[in-house]
Design a protein around this motif. Sequence first.
Motif, PDB file in Angstrom:
ATOM      1  N   LYS A  31       0.784  -1.095  -0.022  1.00 55.02           N
ATOM      2  CA  LYS A  31      -0.005   0.003   0.114  1.00 55.02           C
ATOM      3  C   LYS A  31       0.790   1.390  -0.153  1.00 55.02           C
ATOM      4  N   SER A  32       0.505   2.153  -0.709  1.00 56.40           N
ATOM      5  CA  SER A  32       1.332   3.329  -0.987  1.00 56.40           C
ATOM      6  C   SER A  32       1.329   4.040   0.581  1.00 56.40           C
ATOM      7  N   GLU A  33       0.339   3.950   1.299  1.00 61.24           N
ATOM      8  CA  GLU A  33       0.125   4.481   2.686  1.00 61.24           C
ATOM      9  C   GLU A  33       1.394   3.923   3.450  1.00 61.24           C
ATOM     10  N   LYS A  34       1.768   2.797   3.266  1.00 58.38           N
ATOM     11  CA  LYS A  34       2.784   2.057   4.006  1.00 58.38           C
ATOM     12  C   LYS A  34       4.190   2.749   3.778  1.00 58.38           C
ATOM     13  N   ILE A  35       4.528   2.965   2.125  1.00 57.21           N
ATOM     14  CA  ILE A  35       5.654   3.330   2.084  1.00 57.21           C
ATOM     15  C   ILE A  35       5.475   4.967   2.593  1.00 57.21           C
ATOM     16  N   PHE A  36       4.675   5.732   2.545  1.00 53.93           N
ATOM     17  CA  PHE A  36       4.628   6.997   2.978  1.00 53.93           C
ATOM     18  C   PHE A  36       4.950   7.243   4.472  1.00 53.93           C
ATOM     19  N   ILE A  37       4.306   6.172   5.297  1.00 50.21           N
ATOM     20  CA  ILE A  37       4.488   6.096   6.678  1.00 50.21           C
ATOM     21  C   ILE A  37       5.913   5.529   7.057  1.00 50.21           C
ATOM     22  N   ASP A  38       6.399   4.648   6.160  1.00 49.16           N
ATOM     23  CA  ASP A  38       7.880   4.046   6.562  1.00 49.16           C
ATOM     24  C   ASP A  38       8.643   5.103   6.036  1.00 49.16           C
ATOM     25  N   LEU A  39       8.672   5.914   5.270  1.00 50.62           N
ATOM     26  CA  LEU A  39       9.619   7.003   4.913  1.00 50.62           C
ATOM     27  C   LEU A  39       9.586   8.019   6.025  1.00 50.62           C
ATOM     28  N   ILE A  40       8.416   8.396   6.757  1.00 49.63           N
ATOM     29  CA  ILE A  40       8.597   9.506   7.607  1.00 49.63           C
ATOM     30  C   ILE A  40       9.147   8.570   8.920  1.00 49.63           C
ATOM     31  N   THR A  41       8.762   7.300   9.131  1.00 50.83           N
ATOM     32  CA  THR A  41       9.605   6.573  10.273  1.00 50.83           C
ATOM     33  C   THR A  41      11.114   6.448  10.069  1.00 50.83           C
ATOM     34  N   LEU A  42      11.498   6.277   9.108  1.00 50.81           N
ATOM     35  CA  LEU A  42      12.891   6.288   8.737  1.00 50.81           C
ATOM     36  C   LEU A  42      13.538   7.560   9.116  1.00 50.81           C
TER      37      LEU A  42
END
Length: 128
Positions: A31-42
């Motif tokens: 899900k694109s949401e997961k990528i978005f959240i993973d980016l911010i978390t990183l």
Amino acid sequence: MKNINSHKTSANMDGEVFDSINKTAAFYNIKSEKIFIDLITLLLNSANCSHILNLLTEYQDHSPKNWETFYYSLDENEIEIFSKARQKYKISISKLAFMAFVVFWKSLLLRYSIRLTNSKNEFLKNSY
């Protein structure tokens, strides 16, 4: 088990970043949401570990070819973490995501590439 409420929200972003996130999500079946959240978390994890020094000041083009609205959901824990980051760094979530996109895009794609058995993802690693 406690049910964690999910809250929908959005971020405005450069159309090229938006397209890259969605293209990658489709490619890796994430899900694109997961990528978005993973980016911010990183980004936040790196900042908290002092891997990022000085102020977080980079920003996406203020007048890109096109703006896109990226819709995503956060649970209560993520809302708290993201809110604290916004207050600490005095920047928006879309700015955090863009900075993470620029700084961690290759690392994130390498993390997801473990899901794949072929090397067709090479063009994505160097796409931005």
